[in-house]
Scaffold this motif. Structure first.
Motif, PDB file in Angstrom:
ATOM      1  N   GLN A  60      -3.995  -4.364  36.305  1.00 34.86           N
ATOM      2  CA  GLN A  60      -3.746  -5.744  35.901  1.00 34.86           C
ATOM      3  C   GLN A  60      -5.027  -6.560  35.803  1.00 34.86           C
ATOM      4  N   TRP A  61      -5.110  -7.342  34.732  1.00 36.80           N
ATOM      5  CA  TRP A  61      -6.144  -8.364  34.560  1.00 36.80           C
ATOM      6  C   TRP A  61      -5.501  -9.718  34.792  1.00 36.80           C
ATOM      7  N   GLN A  62      -6.197 -10.628  35.470  1.00 39.89           N
ATOM      8  CA  GLN A  62      -5.651 -11.936  35.799  1.00 39.89           C
ATOM      9  C   GLN A  62      -6.637 -13.035  35.394  1.00 39.89           C
ATOM     10  N   LEU A  63      -6.150 -13.991  34.642  1.00 41.06           N
ATOM     11  CA  LEU A  63      -6.955 -15.150  34.246  1.00 41.06           C
ATOM     12  C   LEU A  63      -6.320 -16.394  34.861  1.00 41.06           C
ATOM     13  N   THR A  64      -6.939 -16.917  35.926  1.00 37.66           N
ATOM     14  CA  THR A  64      -6.377 -18.047  36.662  1.00 37.66           C
ATOM     15  C   THR A  64      -6.520 -19.339  35.857  1.00 37.66           C
ATOM     16  N   ALA A  72      -2.296 -20.271  43.393  1.00 31.60           N
ATOM     17  CA  ALA A  72      -2.893 -19.964  42.098  1.00 31.60           C
ATOM     18  C   ALA A  72      -1.816 -19.532  41.125  1.00 31.60           C
ATOM     19  N   PHE A  73      -1.954 -19.981  39.883  1.00 35.61           N
ATOM     20  CA  PHE A  73      -1.131 -19.509  38.778  1.00 35.61           C
ATOM     21  C   PHE A  73      -2.064 -18.844  37.775  1.00 35.61           C
ATOM     22  N   ALA A  74      -1.643 -17.688  37.271  1.00 39.23           N
ATOM     23  CA  ALA A  74      -2.535 -16.913  36.411  1.00 39.23           C
ATOM     24  C   ALA A  74      -1.792 -16.347  35.211  1.00 39.23           C
ATOM     25  N   LEU A  75      -2.510 -16.245  34.099  1.00 33.98           N
ATOM     26  CA  LEU A  75      -2.047 -15.456  32.966  1.00 33.98           C
ATOM     27  C   LEU A  75      -2.344 -13.994  33.269  1.00 33.98           C
ATOM     28  N   LEU A  76      -1.399 -13.118  32.977  1.00 35.45           N
ATOM     29  CA  LEU A  76      -1.536 -11.716  33.339  1.00 35.45           C
ATOM     30  C   LEU A  76      -1.528 -10.827  32.099  1.00 35.45           C
ATOM     31  N   VAL A 111       3.025 -14.344  33.256  1.00 31.93           N
ATOM     32  CA  VAL A 111       2.461 -15.317  34.190  1.00 31.93           C
ATOM     33  C   VAL A 111       2.818 -14.899  35.609  1.00 31.93           C
ATOM     34  N   GLY A 112       1.986 -15.308  36.552  1.00 31.30           N
ATOM     35  CA  GLY A 112       2.236 -14.971  37.943  1.00 31.30           C
ATOM     36  C   GLY A 112       1.740 -16.046  38.883  1.00 31.30           C
ATOM     37  N   TYR A 113       2.295 -16.052  40.092  1.00 34.00           N
ATOM     38  CA  TYR A 113       1.878 -16.953  41.166  1.00 34.00           C
ATOM     39  C   TYR A 113       1.324 -16.107  42.299  1.00 34.00           C
ATOM     40  N   ARG A 114       0.225 -16.567  42.915  1.00 28.44           N
ATOM     41  CA  ARG A 114      -0.363 -15.888  44.068  1.00 28.44           C
ATOM     42  C   ARG A 114      -0.643 -16.922  45.154  1.00 28.44           C
ATOM     43  N   ASN A 115      -0.311 -16.589  46.404  1.00 26.87           N
ATOM     44  CA  ASN A 115      -0.621 -17.427  47.559  1.00 26.87           C
ATOM     45  C   ASN A 115      -1.705 -16.714  48.354  1.00 26.87           C
ATOM     46  N   HIS A 116      -2.871 -17.319  48.431  1.00 25.12           N
ATOM     47  CA  HIS A 116      -4.067 -16.655  48.946  1.00 25.12           C
ATOM     48  C   HIS A 116      -4.694 -17.486  50.061  1.00 25.12           C
ATOM     49  N   LEU A 196       3.121   0.164  46.128  1.00 23.92           N
ATOM     50  CA  LEU A 196       2.067  -0.459  46.925  1.00 23.92           C
ATOM     51  C   LEU A 196       1.053  -1.090  45.976  1.00 23.92           C
ATOM     52  N   PHE A 197       0.679  -2.331  46.257  1.00 26.13           N
ATOM     53  CA  PHE A 197      -0.274  -3.034  45.402  1.00 26.13           C
ATOM     54  C   PHE A 197      -1.553  -3.360  46.168  1.00 26.13           C
ATOM     55  N   VAL A 198      -2.631  -3.472  45.423  1.00 24.33           N
ATOM     56  CA  VAL A 198      -3.895  -4.013  45.905  1.00 24.33           C
ATOM     57  C   VAL A 198      -4.352  -5.051  44.901  1.00 24.33           C
ATOM     58  N   ASP A 199      -4.712  -6.237  45.378  1.00 23.36           N
ATOM     59  CA  ASP A 199      -5.076  -7.365  44.526  1.00 23.36           C
ATOM     60  C   ASP A 199      -6.391  -7.947  45.027  1.00 23.36           C
ATOM     61  N   TRP A 200      -7.405  -7.980  44.172  1.00 28.18           N
ATOM     62  CA  TRP A 200      -8.710  -8.520  44.603  1.00 28.18           C
ATOM     63  C   TRP A 200      -9.113  -9.697  43.702  1.00 28.18           C
ATOM     64  N   ARG A 201      -8.098 -10.467  43.290  1.00 27.13           N
ATOM     65  CA  ARG A 201      -8.357 -11.649  42.476  1.00 27.13           C
ATOM     66  C   ARG A 201      -9.220 -12.653  43.236  1.00 27.13           C
TER      67      ARG A 201
END
Length: 201
Positions: A60-64, A72-76, A111-116, A196-201
């Motif tokens: 996945q590519w993410q553009l916040t 954060a809200f991002a285009l995916l 689109v996606g939401y991330r809580n970081h 299982l996911f790994v996210d390094w946004r």
């Protein structure tokens, strides 16, 4: 008047230092360590649909487009590859169960939401859609099935934030649409998914 000026200055400086201390305690706004053109997430999992179990590998590519210190809200943009791992048993009245190989590959946008927050629970959700290229081979003299249809997928992430990297469990569901009814491979496209996911946004 001049004797009141030092008192006023001391009061203003005291308020400024107090505000600065509060700002110092506030966690800084998240800044991604990865450039926008590079992948920022990966998922490894499996999906199950109508008795067929398939692998799921997603990058996945993410553009916040909105970011504060934790939300954060991002285009995916996501690419997925999938191959059949286990196949259904033969069953009368279900010719699709003669399947012996299967794949489904899909580029998707959404689109996606991330809580970081570093050192805390990480969670998020997303909705994506796009074309799915799928194919199936069958026993019993049935013709190969090679098709293109539409796919929409929703997914929820729940894990832990390790500094700039988050990891955990993802569950989701994908629904196929725009298929040919005579297609036997369509029975195995999409379905519930876990990984299982790994996210390094």
């Amino acid at each position: 008047m001049l004797r009141k000026l030092p008192v006023l200055l001391v009061g203003v400086l005291g308020l400024a230092s107090s505000a600065g201390a509060q700002e110092a305690r506030r966690p800084p706004e998240h800044r991604s360590p990865t450039p926008a053109w590079a992948p920022r997430g990966v998922l490894l999992g499996v999906s199950a649909q109508d008795g067929l179990v398939a692998s799921q590998t997603k990058v996945q590519w993410q553009l916040t487009f909105y970011q504060d210190r934790k939300d954060a809200f991002a285009l995916l943009l996501e690419g997925s590859l999938s191959w059949g791992l286990a196949f259904p048993d033969a069953e009368e009245g279900k010719p699709q169960n003669a399947v012996r190989s299967f794949y489904q590959h899909s580029p998707q946008v959404g689109v996606g939401y991330r809580n970081h927050l570093p050192g805390q629970v990480h969670w998020g959700f997303q909705v994506t859609g796009g074309p799915v290229f799928y194919g199936a081979d069958f026993d019993g003299g049935l013709e190969k099935d090679r098709r293109v249809a539409g796919l929409i997928e929703g997914r929820v992430h729940l894990g832990y934030q390790f500094g700039d990297v988050a990891g955990g469990l993802a569950v989701g569901y994908a629904e196929v649409f725009g298929y040919k009814r005579r297609s036997l491979g369509r029975f195995f496209v999409g379905g519930p998914m876990v990984g299982l996911f790994v996210d390094w946004r």
